[in-house]
Design a protein around this motif. Structure first.
Motif, short mmCIF file in Angstrom:
data_model
loop_
_atom_site.label_atom_id
_atom_site.label_comp_id
_atom_site.label_asym_id
_atom_site.label_seq_id
_atom_site.Cartn_x
_atom_site.Cartn_y
_atom_site.Cartn_z
N LEU A 71 38.20 18.66 40.90
CA LEU A 71 38.36 19.71 41.91
C LEU A 71 39.18 20.88 41.36
CD1 LEU A 71 39.08 17.53 45.08
CD2 LEU A 71 36.99 18.78 44.55
N GLY A 72 40.23 20.55 40.60
CA GLY A 72 41.05 21.61 40.01
C GLY A 72 40.29 22.44 39.01
N GLY A 73 39.39 21.79 38.24
CA GLY A 73 38.59 22.55 37.27
C GLY A 73 37.67 23.54 37.95
N VAL A 74 37.04 23.11 39.05
CA VAL A 74 36.21 24.05 39.81
C VAL A 74 37.05 25.19 40.35
CG1 VAL A 74 34.71 24.27 41.82
CG2 VAL A 74 34.55 22.24 40.37
N SER A 75 38.23 24.86 40.87
CA SER A 75 39.12 25.90 41.39
C SER A 75 39.58 26.85 40.29
CB SER A 75 40.35 25.25 42.05
OG SER A 75 39.95 24.38 43.08
N LEU A 76 39.81 26.32 39.08
CA LEU A 76 40.25 27.16 37.97
C LEU A 76 39.19 28.18 37.59
CD1 LEU A 76 42.60 27.57 36.00
CD2 LEU A 76 41.47 25.98 34.44
N LEU A 77 37.92 27.81 37.76
CA LEU A 77 36.84 28.75 37.46
C LEU A 77 36.64 29.77 38.59
CD1 LEU A 77 34.21 26.29 35.92
CD2 LEU A 77 35.72 27.88 34.71
N ALA A 78 36.74 29.29 39.84
CA ALA A 78 36.45 30.17 40.98
C ALA A 78 37.67 30.96 41.44
CB ALA A 78 35.91 29.34 42.14
N GLY A 79 38.88 30.45 41.18
CA GLY A 79 40.08 31.07 41.72
C GLY A 79 40.40 32.45 41.19
N PRO A 80 40.48 32.64 39.86
CA PRO A 80 40.84 33.97 39.34
C PRO A 80 39.93 35.10 39.80
CG PRO A 80 41.12 32.33 37.63
CD PRO A 80 40.48 31.63 38.78
N PRO A 81 38.58 34.94 39.83
CA PRO A 81 37.77 36.04 40.38
C PRO A 81 38.08 36.34 41.84
CG PRO A 81 36.40 34.56 39.08
CD PRO A 81 37.73 33.90 39.22
N LEU A 82 38.32 35.28 42.63
CA LEU A 82 38.72 35.52 44.02
C LEU A 82 40.08 36.20 44.09
CD1 LEU A 82 37.58 32.19 45.72
CD2 LEU A 82 36.55 34.44 45.98
N GLY A 83 40.98 35.81 43.19
CA GLY A 83 42.28 36.47 43.14
C GLY A 83 42.16 37.94 42.79
N VAL A 111 45.73 36.80 30.26
CA VAL A 111 46.26 35.47 29.94
C VAL A 111 47.29 35.03 30.99
CG1 VAL A 111 47.53 34.12 28.23
CG2 VAL A 111 45.85 35.82 27.48
N GLY A 112 48.12 35.98 31.45
CA GLY A 112 49.12 35.63 32.46
C GLY A 112 48.49 35.14 33.75
N ALA A 113 47.39 35.78 34.16
CA ALA A 113 46.70 35.35 35.38
C ALA A 113 46.12 33.95 35.22
CB ALA A 113 45.60 36.35 35.74
N MET A 114 45.54 33.67 34.06
CA MET A 114 44.97 32.34 33.83
C MET A 114 46.07 31.27 33.77
SD MET A 114 41.81 32.78 34.01
CE MET A 114 41.41 31.07 33.64
N LEU A 115 47.22 31.62 33.17
CA LEU A 115 48.33 30.67 33.15
C LEU A 115 48.83 30.39 34.57
CD1 LEU A 115 50.36 31.89 30.04
CD2 LEU A 115 48.94 29.84 30.23
N ALA A 116 48.88 31.44 35.41
CA ALA A 116 49.28 31.24 36.80
C ALA A 116 48.27 30.36 37.53
CB ALA A 116 49.42 32.59 37.50
N ALA A 117 46.97 30.56 37.27
CA ALA A 117 45.94 29.73 37.89
C ALA A 117 46.06 28.28 37.42
CB ALA A 117 44.56 30.28 37.56
#
Length: 662
Positions: A71-83, A111-117
């Motif tokens: 579930l976290g992997g799916v969120s990691l892919l979908a979260g940053p574009p939504l952010g 990179v900072g955004a991905m680390l936050a995600a």
């Protein structure tokens, strides 16, 4: 100057965003934990079967770890574009839940955004595994034994976490008030890096502590109500009171979640309104009216000849020998889009003398009382009386003057005393009728170029009375714009009427410039986004909780049906539970949010107030914001109950007893 101010402004913006994101993160943690606990509770039989057949605790944890990681992997892919999309919403925010077509912010996922995600995903996984760790060691026998025992008080009650959190929040409130008093006494603005970060956590800590304190007391209150009406309650109502009155951690989490969501939403609404109205009111008070026009007057010498200025703007004659002829003021009646206009003689260096005391270099506004009251912007709470009452006295008594409050002790005068106003070599008498703290166009403190703060004093006099003793001088024209009229309409009409101006100040344009400031944009965006997220999570969490709860109580409903309760009675029992849990939690959440706003919203003065602001910081709340919240909550409750009723009707609870063991 921009580069010099950048580090401090950046620190203020980052600190403000950190303040606003913490409650949302905490609410998300509560949401994840609540849903994870419900999910684990519904799967306790499977966990116990695994445990009884030899599965080790680590193996069970790995099952849930793999599930959470997927579930976290799916969120990691979908979260940053939504952010990224949400950040565009931040840039388009012009106020609380107000969005405009402003040019989009230049955004990218770095990179900072991905680390936050990634950090958010790890937080999700850890929060999800906590309920599993506490239940993975239970066998079937241990699980049945735990169910049969009387539930112990939750750990937070045994540790008195609610009392501790409230104590911490009140300490933060005390520290905040102490720091605000120091700012007021020293008349300086606080630096962002000198603000105790505890002050910004205090509001969230207060909401959680107050919510936990309510949860400690609420079961006892429900039991008291149930016992008081023991003979009148119907079986379904009695069952609802019994269900709510027992120490059920799941119900407690739902109530705390709703309290936290609604408190944060209402706190965001009050904070956003307070900050935006503070910025707007300060701007309008600083200018004094919707528009402030400085006309270009023709200069004449003593012989009546026009004085021609050179390219540097300097006249060929000394200022004392300049003569002014007042232009036709009625031309402003023809300006399109203007309701009222008034003359204001604004002088910077006027002396005052009374009872052997003198104060030099006071600011003076000489006004036409009736027109001034019709034109200027003011607030009824700034001074002891409404501005119209001061103007009525000035109209009846032309010699009357109004002084700023700081002149009362400096001159040693009181209402009714006479003062002498000196303007260069001219002096005339005035009678003090009032002292005021605030006035349109007046700034009590002035920040000098070297950063020091100088106290400013003001005298307000009658313009016609002043012109009896002093020669005609150029005055400003303050204008009140008609509702719906734009600055462009007014400017075009001024040009069409050939009114010569040297400058025009517009409150609306200054407010737009302030709203485009990055700190205010970020604050408005975070408040709006936080409110939307709070309400969405509140709705989703509410539905998920009740759906899982209903599915876990099918056997109980079957027993009730076997005992003779009708479907309508069971739905009535659920409705009563909804009122006792969700309805009460919503009411308490709104109450705590309102209390939190009145106590902690003033802390934003540390970020948004400065010594040279013309009016004080005050907490504002709009009934329409509360109305929006109530409408959203009402929709959530109705939709949730309809969903649950439909779910109950679809379940064949008549045969549920066959599936159970009781």
């Amino acid at each position: 100057t921009i580069l010099e101010q950048y580090p401090e402004r950046e620190a203020r913006l980052l600190l403000t965003l950190a303040i606003l994101i913490i409650p949302i993160v905490l609410m998300l943690v509560f949401y994840i934990f609540m849903i994870s606990q419900l999910k684990v509770q519904s799967e306790l039989n499977e966990i116990s079967v695994f445990q009884s057949r030899g599965a080790k605790r680590g193996q069970i944890l790995r099952i849930y770890l793999l599930e959470s990681a997927l579930l976290g992997g799916v969120s990691l892919l979908a979260g940053p574009p939504l952010g990224l999309l949400m950040c565009r919403v931040l840039g388009a925010s012009n106020g609380f839940l107000e969005f405009v077509g402003r040019k989009a912010l230049p955004l990218r996922i770095d990179v900072g955004a991905m680390l936050a995600a990634l950090a958010a995903v790890l937080l999700f996984i850890v929060t999800t595994l906590v309920p599993v760790m506490t239940n993975a060691r239970l066998s079937i026998v241990a699980q049945k034994r735990e169910r049969s025992r009387r539930s112990r008080r939750p750990l937070w009650q045994r540790l008195f976490l609610d009392v501790i959190l409230l104590g911490v929040s009140f300490y933060g409130l005390y520290s905040m008030k102490k720091q605000l008093d120091e700012i007021t006494a020293s008349a300086v603005s606080v630096q962002a890096d000198r603000v105790d970060f505890l002050l910004y956590l205090a509001s969230t800590v207060f909401v959680i502590g107050a919510g936990l304190l309510f949860l400690r007391l609420y079961p006892w209150l429900v039991r008291m109500v149930a016992r008081a009406g023991n003979r009148i309650w119907s079986p379904s109502a009695y069952a609802a009171f019994h269900q709510v009155g027992q120490r059920d951690g799941q119900a407690g989490f739902l109530m705390l979640f709703l309290i936290l969501s609604l408190s944060i939403g209402l706190f965001s609404a009050d904070s956003a309104r307070t900050i935006n109205l503070h910025v707007e009111d300060n701007t309008r008070c600083l200018i004094g009216a919707d528009l402030r026009l400085i006309p270009s007057w023709v200069k004449y010498d003593q012989s009546g000849n026009v004085i021609v200025e050179n390219e540097m703007g300097a006249g060929v004659a000394a200022e004392d020998s300049v003569v002014y002829h007042e232009p036709d003021f009625s031309v402003y009646d023809d300006v399109e889009g203007i309701d009222h206009a008034t003359r204001v003689l604004n002088k910077a260096k006027v002396g005052l003398y009374s009872k052997g005391n003198s104060v030099s270099q006071n600011q003076m506004f000489a006004i036409d009382p009736y027109d001034f009251a019709q034109t200027v912007w003011t607030r009824s709470d700034l001074n002891p009386y409404h501005i119209n009452e001061y103007m009525n006295v000035m109209t009846a008594q032309p010699k009357s003057v109004i002084l700023s409050a700081n002149l009362k002790d400096k001159l040693g005068v009181s209402v009714g005393d006479s003062v002498t106003v000196t303007d260069r070599s001219i002096s005339y008498e005035g009678v003090v009728i009032a002292f005021v703290e605030y006035w349109p166009g007046y700034t009590p403190r002035v920040v000098l170029p070297d950063g020091t703060v100088r106290e400013n004093s003001l005298v307000i006099a009658n313009l016609e009375y002043v012109f009896r003793y002093t020669p005609m001088e150029p005055y400003e024209v303050w204008m009140d714009r008609q509702e719906g009229a734009t600055d462009r309409i007014v400017y075009d009409s001024i040009g069409a009427n050939r009114i010569r101006t040297s400058d025009i100040l517009s409150a609306n344009q200054d407010i737009v410039q302030m709203k485009n400031d990055l700190i205010l944009q970020g604050t408005n965006g975070m408040f709006s986004l936080g409110f939307i997220v709070s309400m969405l999570i509140c709705a989703i969490g509410f539905l998920i909780y009740w759906i899982l709860s209903i599915q876990g109580r099918v056997l109980q409903f079957g027993i009730f049906r076997a005992m003779g309760l009708s479907r309508r009675s069971i739905i009535g029992m659920l409705l009563t539970e909804q009122i006792l849990l969700s309805g009460v939690a919503i009411a308490v959440g709104l109450a705590i949010g309102k209390i939190s706003g009145s106590l902690f919203v003033p802390l934003f003065r540390l970020v948004y107030s400065s010594p040279d602001q013309p009016i004080p910081f005050r907490v504002m709340a709009y009934a329409e914001d509360l109305g929006k919240i109530l409408i959203i909550v009402g929709v959530i409750l109705v939709a949730g109950f309809l969903t649950l009723a439909r779910l109950i009707l679809k379940i064949r609870i008549d045969q549920a007893v066959k599936l159970g063991e009781e």
